[in-house]
Design an enzyme around this catalytic site. Structure first.
Site, PDB file in Angstrom:
ATOM      1  N   HIS A  55      12.490  -2.444   3.191  1.00 37.55           N
ATOM      2  CA  HIS A  55      12.087  -1.151   3.658  1.00 37.55           C
ATOM      3  C   HIS A  55      12.928  -0.221   3.000  1.00 37.55           C
ATOM      4  O   HIS A  55      14.098  -0.138   3.240  1.00 37.55           O
ATOM      5  CB  HIS A  55      11.722  -1.047   5.126  1.00 37.55           C
ATOM      6  N   ILE A  56      12.416   0.783   2.336  1.00 43.33           N
ATOM      7  CA  ILE A  56      13.135   2.065   2.009  1.00 43.33           C
ATOM      8  C   ILE A  56      13.615   2.969   2.849  1.00 43.33           C
ATOM      9  O   ILE A  56      14.951   3.124   3.070  1.00 43.33           O
ATOM     10  CB  ILE A  56      12.340   3.012   1.153  1.00 43.33           C
ATOM     11  N   SER A  57      12.861   3.106   4.040  1.00 42.69           N
ATOM     12  CA  SER A  57      13.516   3.959   5.036  1.00 42.69           C
ATOM     13  C   SER A  57      13.934   2.963   6.041  1.00 42.69           C
ATOM     14  O   SER A  57      13.665   1.700   6.165  1.00 42.69           O
ATOM     15  CB  SER A  57      12.279   4.913   5.494  1.00 42.69           C
ATOM     16  N   ALA A  96       2.772  -0.408   5.038  1.00 43.85           N
ATOM     17  CA  ALA A  96       2.110  -0.423   6.408  1.00 43.85           C
ATOM     18  C   ALA A  96       1.526  -1.907   6.842  1.00 43.85           C
ATOM     19  O   ALA A  96       1.559  -2.150   8.055  1.00 43.85           O
ATOM     20  CB  ALA A  96       1.158   0.577   6.718  1.00 43.85           C
ATOM     21  N   PRO A 153       0.722  -1.202   0.173  1.00 42.74           N
ATOM     22  CA  PRO A 153      -0.002   0.196  -0.019  1.00 42.74           C
ATOM     23  C   PRO A 153       0.730   1.208  -0.126  1.00 42.74           C
ATOM     24  O   PRO A 153       1.793   1.541   0.795  1.00 42.74           O
ATOM     25  CB  PRO A 153      -0.621  -0.041   1.122  1.00 42.74           C
ATOM     26  N   ASN A 154       0.297   2.375  -0.818  1.00 41.85           N
ATOM     27  CA  ASN A 154       0.921   3.488  -0.762  1.00 41.85           C
ATOM     28  C   ASN A 154       2.352   3.753  -1.593  1.00 41.85           C
ATOM     29  O   ASN A 154       2.889   4.738  -1.973  1.00 41.85           O
ATOM     30  CB  ASN A 154       0.997   4.181   0.610  1.00 41.85           C
ATOM     31  N   GLU A 162      12.568  -9.293   2.832  1.00 36.80           N
ATOM     32  CA  GLU A 162      11.917  -8.056   3.008  1.00 36.80           C
ATOM     33  C   GLU A 162      12.335  -6.722   3.060  1.00 36.80           C
ATOM     34  O   GLU A 162      13.841  -6.787   3.321  1.00 36.80           O
ATOM     35  CB  GLU A 162      11.239  -8.181   4.647  1.00 36.80           C
ATOM     36  N   ASP A 215       1.469 -15.519   7.326  1.00 39.56           N
ATOM     37  CA  ASP A 215       0.938 -16.997   7.145  1.00 39.56           C
ATOM     38  C   ASP A 215       1.024 -17.345   5.516  1.00 39.56           C
ATOM     39  O   ASP A 215       1.385 -18.374   5.423  1.00 39.56           O
ATOM     40  CB  ASP A 215      -0.444 -16.926   7.565  1.00 39.56           C
ATOM     41  N   ARG A 247       5.383  10.998  -2.623  1.00 43.35           N
ATOM     42  CA  ARG A 247       4.864  10.692  -1.355  1.00 43.35           C
ATOM     43  C   ARG A 247       6.047  10.935  -0.290  1.00 43.35           C
ATOM     44  O   ARG A 247       7.109  10.415  -0.353  1.00 43.35           O
ATOM     45  CB  ARG A 247       4.794   9.210  -1.105  1.00 43.35           C
ATOM     46  N   ARG A 261      12.441   5.332  13.187  1.00 44.93           N
ATOM     47  CA  ARG A 261      11.152   6.046  13.130  1.00 44.93           C
ATOM     48  C   ARG A 261       9.949   5.924  14.210  1.00 44.93           C
ATOM     49  O   ARG A 261      10.569   5.371  15.115  1.00 44.93           O
ATOM     50  CB  ARG A 261      10.543   5.833  11.478  1.00 44.93           C
ATOM     51  N   ASN A 310       8.097  -5.352  -0.220  1.00 44.95           N
ATOM     52  CA  ASN A 310       7.980  -4.323   0.605  1.00 44.95           C
ATOM     53  C   ASN A 310       6.152  -3.921   0.893  1.00 44.95           C
ATOM     54  O   ASN A 310       5.708  -3.614  -0.194  1.00 44.95           O
ATOM     55  CB  ASN A 310       8.461  -3.002  -0.101  1.00 44.95           C
ATOM     56  N   ARG A 368       6.511   1.374  13.842  1.00 44.12           N
ATOM     57  CA  ARG A 368       7.198   0.702  12.665  1.00 44.12           C
ATOM     58  C   ARG A 368       8.255  -0.214  13.069  1.00 44.12           C
ATOM     59  O   ARG A 368       8.790  -0.871  12.321  1.00 44.12           O
ATOM     60  CB  ARG A 368       7.736   1.933  11.668  1.00 44.12           C
ATOM     61  N   TYR A 379      11.191   9.062   1.487  1.00 43.29           N
ATOM     62  CA  TYR A 379      11.231   7.807   0.661  1.00 43.29           C
ATOM     63  C   TYR A 379      11.772   8.257  -0.646  1.00 43.29           C
ATOM     64  O   TYR A 379      11.997   7.066  -1.593  1.00 43.29           O
ATOM     65  CB  TYR A 379       9.760   7.538   0.140  1.00 43.29           C
ATOM     66  N   HIS A 395       3.454  -4.044   9.504  1.00 46.69           N
ATOM     67  CA  HIS A 395       3.242  -3.897  11.158  1.00 46.69           C
ATOM     68  C   HIS A 395       2.190  -4.323  11.688  1.00 46.69           C
ATOM     69  O   HIS A 395       1.678  -4.164  12.598  1.00 46.69           O
ATOM     70  CB  HIS A 395       3.510  -2.237  11.284  1.00 46.69           C
TER      71      HIS A 395
END
Ligand code: DQA
Length: 155
Positions: free
Chosen positions: A105-107, A82, A10-11, A103, A92, A18, A112, A79, A116, A23, A85
């Site tokens: 994550h850009i940030s 949200a 998402p996003n 996995e 599963d 954004r 943060r 990625n 997160r 990001y 989290h």
């Protein structure tokens, strides 16, 4: 030619506009181009997908697991935004399908907000890349490839 699935949650369709301070300026298209080039350098095809919907991501993770089982894929890079989290369902889907997952994550999520800091995906992941900006996708594909090669040599 084997493939690698690159999933964005998402996003992440909003990359480029954004919160660029967090990001960066690269768009999702830029990221997918980077993934396609990185995969090609390793002799792989990149299957890049993005969805804002949790159930769609579950379906795709299951599909990636089946492709890996059939030796058509080395695994997936995810990625989950949200959903990282919040989503037991994504956890599963990875464990249930036997998917080899990195996995991303850009940030640096650990620098943060506290909400997160926990990931439902990390215990199900083969590896984790956090805080390298969009370059992390390249590192994730390279790392996944190494893990897949190591698994192949062991088998
Ligand atoms: C993110 C971090 C998440 O906490 C956030 O919800 C995102 C992006 C990252 O790439 O840094 O959507 O996964």
């Amino acid at each position: 030619m084997a493939s690698v699935m690159i999933l964005n949650g998402p996003n992440l369709n909003l990359l480029g506009t954004r919160e660029p301070g967090i990001y960066g300026a690269q768009t999702l298209r830029d990221v997918e181009d980077l993934c396609t080039r990185t995969a090609a350098d390793l002799g792989l095809t990149a299957d890049c997908r993005q969805s804002n919907h949790e159930g769609v991501l579950v379906d795709w993770l299951q599909e990636a697991g089946a492709q890996q089982r059939d030796d058509h894929s080395i695994g997936a890079v995810l990625n989950a935004g949200a959903y990282t989290h919040t989503s037991v369902a994504l956890h599963d889907a990875v464990t249930g399908s036997g998917l080899r997952l990195v996995e991303v994550h850009i940030s640096n999520v650990h620098a943060r907000e506290p909400f997160r800091h926990h990931s439902y995906l990390s215990p199900a992941a083969a590896g984790i890349i956090v805080g390298f900006g969009t370059e992390g996708y390249r590192l994730a594909i390279q790392g996944l490839h190494r893990l897949a090669e190591a698994g192949r040599l062991e088998a």
